[in-house]
Design an enzyme around this catalytic site. Structure first.
Site, PDB file in Angstrom:
ATOM      1  N   GLY A  54      -0.931 -18.156  -0.316  1.00 39.30           N
ATOM      2  CA  GLY A  54      -2.142 -17.809   0.407  1.00 39.30           C
ATOM      3  C   GLY A  54      -1.964 -17.123   1.737  1.00 39.30           C
TER       4      GLY A  54
ATOM      5  N   GLY B 122       2.835 -15.245  -2.894  1.00 41.65           N
ATOM      6  CA  GLY B 122       2.761 -14.116  -3.819  1.00 41.65           C
ATOM      7  C   GLY B 122       2.609 -12.849  -3.003  1.00 41.65           C
TER       8      GLY B 122
ATOM      9  CB  CYS C 250     -18.239   5.944 -16.735  1.00 37.13           C
ATOM     10  SG  CYS C 250     -17.446   7.428 -17.342  1.00 37.13           S
ATOM     11  CD  GLU C 251     -18.492   0.275 -14.985  1.00 36.93           C
ATOM     12  OE1 GLU C 251     -19.407  -0.200 -14.279  1.00 36.93           O
ATOM     13  OE2 GLU C 251     -18.386   0.082 -16.201  1.00 36.93           O
TER      14      GLU C 251
HETATM   15  C1  LIG Z   1      -2.538 -17.074  -6.617  1.00 38.85           C
HETATM   16  C2  LIG Z   1      -1.780 -18.290  -6.330  1.00 38.85           C
HETATM   17  C3  LIG Z   1      -0.727 -18.295  -5.411  1.00 38.85           C
HETATM   18  C4  LIG Z   1      -0.325 -17.079  -4.624  1.00 38.85           C
HETATM   19  O1  LIG Z   1      -1.290 -16.701  -3.708  1.00 38.85           O
HETATM   20  P1  LIG Z   1      -0.971 -15.554  -2.638  1.00 38.85           P
HETATM   21  O2  LIG Z   1      -2.219 -15.426  -1.871  1.00 38.85           O
HETATM   22  O3  LIG Z   1      -0.634 -14.328  -3.392  1.00 38.85           O
HETATM   23  O4  LIG Z   1       0.173 -16.032  -1.812  1.00 38.85           O
HETATM   24  C5  LIG Z   1      -0.011 -19.459  -5.245  1.00 38.85           C
HETATM   25  N1  LIG Z   1      -0.346 -20.603  -5.901  1.00 38.85           N
HETATM   26  C6  LIG Z   1      -1.365 -20.636  -6.784  1.00 38.85           C
HETATM   27  C7  LIG Z   1      -1.669 -21.898  -7.478  1.00 38.85           C
HETATM   28  C8  LIG Z   1      -2.117 -19.499  -7.013  1.00 38.85           C
HETATM   29  O5  LIG Z   1      -3.142 -19.555  -7.871  1.00 38.85           O
END
Ligand SMILES: *Cc1c(COP(=O)(O)O)cnc(C)c1O
Length: 420
Positions: free
Chosen positions: A240, A277, A345-346
């Protein structure tokens, strides 16, 4: 801007490869990733964790290309997966199964059964029903299932509502207020082994206070569990952490984030699982596109690109804006204002509104920046536009890491039944 993706004189380079060179040999649109950027981000994250017993389980859904996962595997990283498909990608890329956590609110029986045959790190369980399913399948296979409960701390992460996951109204997790009872229940299930607690409150978060409150709630829960002799080994704090998309975006501070983790969760004798991520791959990628047409309407100028919302959907899905720059600067000193739109087409196929850019010509190549996370993974073949190709650059070399399917390959997956 990421140092690995920057201008040399007037040409945009990804590491030591000029983007024009790739665009001359491959039809746009396509993604280009910088492998060194992914490595640097990972290493920086790892360094910031110093002093913690921690592991990075990269969130595969942010960018699941095998070449990205291989880069993570080479660095000793683990994976956070949300489907059997992602799990198998991680294994294929060489990620150690013991470093894989299985998340997701809707795990299916076949996915649970298949992953139970090996030994992954833990299942992050999101409901009582899922817990019972896992136990039942584990009993039938005579395997033990290591689990953590994903708790929902009811905290507003202050991010876009479509990527907020830690509020009571979201579908994710088990209300933290009921977690203790469910841990008790879990401890009585035959093949369930409680190993951890898990939380993930959302994505693109820049406000560290949301994390602080979450960690404090977790620490409290873990201590309460200790008193009922349920021992937690792993604290999975999810992902996150946000990145900077625009020049005036707040950049959440990785050091401070890790300091919070250390202060609040560092003395509980647990190992910490991080699931970043976006932070690992977000700034590693660009999307290269060509200007098809310039079009004037009554009071707007449109720039129509050959990339569409099927190739890159963050704008349509989350209202996200990404910097858009020329891959060859002209230094003309002339700028123009455009709504930048794709060919799909949106009406939601709009990338930018009132975007100021150096006067482009039809046929010019442009690049959207910071599209390494939630870019190609969200692409589709809507409008029968073949899946967008992906290129990876490492130092002076570049390689195709996902090819564009031919129309034949697309049609071969479909069948016209003989109704006679
Ligand atoms: C999407 C997700 C992440 C990664 O989130 P980021 O914002 O990309 O760091 C980590 N854990 C879970 C359970 C997720 O669903």
């Amino acid at each position: 801007m990421n140092k690995q993706i920057s201008y040399r004189l007037d040409e945009l380079f990804v590491e030591d490869v000029s983007v024009s060179e790739i665009a001359d040999s491959l039809r746009t649109p396509f993604y280009v990733y910088s492998r060194s950027t992914i490595k640097n981000n990972f290493v920086r994250f790892k360094k910031s964790m110093e002093g913690l017993d921690g592991i990075i389980c990269y969130s595969v859904k942010a960018n699941s290309n095998l070449s990205v996962l291989e880069t993570i595997a080479q660095l000793g990283g683990g994976a956070d997966v949300v489907s059997l498909g992602e799990y198998q990608r991680a294994l294929r890329a060489g990620i150690d199964q013991k470093k894989i956590v299985f998340s997701g609110v809707g795990k299916q029986d076949f996915e649970i059964a298949e992953t139970l045959k090996s030994s992954l790190l833990q299942y992050n369980v999101e409901s009582v029903s899922e817990l019972e399913s896992i136990n039942k399948i584990a009993v039938s296979l005579n395997r033990q299932a290591p689990i953590a409960l994903r708790v929902n701390p009811d905290i507003d992460a202050g991010t876009h509502e479509n990527i907020s996951t830690g509020k009571a109204d979201n579908k994710f997790g088990i209300p933290i207020t009921t977690a203790k009872d469910i841990y008790q229940y879990a401890s009585k299930l035959e093949k369930i082994k409680i190993v951890g607690v898990d939380v993930h409150i959302g994505s693109q978060i820049s406000d560290l206070n949301a994390f602080r409150q979450t960690f404090e709630n977790l620490a409290k829960l873990i201590n309460e569990l200790k008193n009922t002799s349920i021992h937690i080994e792993n604290i999975d704090i999810g992902g996150g952490l946000g990145i900077k998309y625009a020049d005036n975006d707040a950049e959440p501070d990785l050091q401070k984030y890790c300091t919070l983790v250390r202060q609040i969760l560092g003395n509980l004798n647990c190992s910490i699982i991080f699931e970043p991520g976006r932070y690992i791959v977000g700034n590693s990628g660009i999307l290269v596109t060509k200007v098809l047409y310039k079009k004037k309407s009554q009071n707007k100028n449109f720039l129509i690109t050959d990339a569409g919302m099927n190739d890159f959907s963050r704008a349509a899905l989350y209202g996200a804006t990404h910097r858009l720059i020329p891959i060859s600067k002209k230094n003309s000193g002339e700028t123009e204002v455009y709504d930048v739109v794709g060919p799909v087409c949106e009406t939601t196929d709009t990338f930018l509104k009132n975007h100021i850019i150096e006067r482009p010509e039809e046929g010019d190549f442009l690049a959207f920046l910071d599209v390494g996370a939630y870019g190609a993974v969200l692409s589709s073949e809507y409008n029968t536009r073949p899946l967008v190709p992906e290129i990876m650059v490492f130092n002076k070399r570049y390689e195709m890491v996902r090819s564009r399917p031919s129309y034949e390959e697309i049609f071969d997956k479909e069948f016209i039944p003989d109704w006679k």
